[in-house]
Design an enzyme around this catalytic site. Sequence first.
Site, PDB file in Angstrom:
ATOM      1  N   CYS A  12       0.875  -1.175   0.000  1.00  0.00           N
ATOM      2  CA  CYS A  12       0.000   0.000   0.000  1.00  0.00           C
ATOM      3  C   CYS A  12       0.914   1.227   0.000  1.00  0.00           C
ATOM      4  O   CYS A  12       2.133   1.092  -0.070  1.00  0.00           O
ATOM      5  CB  CYS A  12      -0.995  -0.016   1.160  1.00  0.00           C
ATOM      6  SG  CYS A  12      -0.291   0.078   2.807  1.00  0.00           S
ATOM      7  N   CYS A  86      -1.970   1.304  -4.116  1.00  0.00           N
ATOM      8  CA  CYS A  86      -0.671   1.938  -4.360  1.00  0.00           C
ATOM      9  C   CYS A  86      -0.591   2.515  -5.770  1.00  0.00           C
ATOM     10  O   CYS A  86       0.400   3.113  -6.142  1.00  0.00           O
ATOM     11  CB  CYS A  86       0.480   0.969  -4.104  1.00  0.00           C
ATOM     12  SG  CYS A  86       0.572  -0.412  -5.235  1.00  0.00           S
ATOM     13  N   CYS A  90       3.120   0.549  -8.160  1.00  0.00           N
ATOM     14  CA  CYS A  90       3.376  -0.881  -8.010  1.00  0.00           C
ATOM     15  C   CYS A  90       3.969  -1.443  -9.292  1.00  0.00           C
ATOM     16  O   CYS A  90       3.324  -1.406 -10.336  1.00  0.00           O
ATOM     17  CB  CYS A  90       2.084  -1.632  -7.684  1.00  0.00           C
ATOM     18  SG  CYS A  90       1.385  -1.175  -6.105  1.00  0.00           S
TER      19      CYS A  90
END
Length: 143
Positions: A12, A86, A90
Amino acid sequence: MSESRPSVLFVCVHNAGRSQMAAGFVRALSGGAVEVRSAGSMPAEHINPAAVEAMAEVGVDLRGEQPKVLTEDAVQASDVVITMGCGDACPYYPGKRYEDWKLDDPAGQGVEAVRPIRDEIRTRVEDLLASLGVTAVSVPSNR
């Protein structure tokens, strides 16, 4: 070579709430059968105290954990990558199993607001473990 454990990475933004709770549940519920990592695209300085308190209520201790920065190595070393908001931060690698868990962000929330998020994460972790062929063990409660 010995049979390797499945590995899961929770990601996250701040690595201070959702991903830490999920990693804590995997550690506790898998009994060590799953290798677990958590990281954030912009890690906070400390874990959310409400997340620590909410997890302690169900017997999972996060007090010794620290937010960690997301690295490509962590993604490459993981079989399953679970993202929790995120966004584009990511990294994506072909051949990895990705899941995006839509969960409320516990940042700035009190423990009362964090409890339902914690419970949703536990349900998702139990489903994840089942999908990996891992039988969840019971977690003692400290209540």
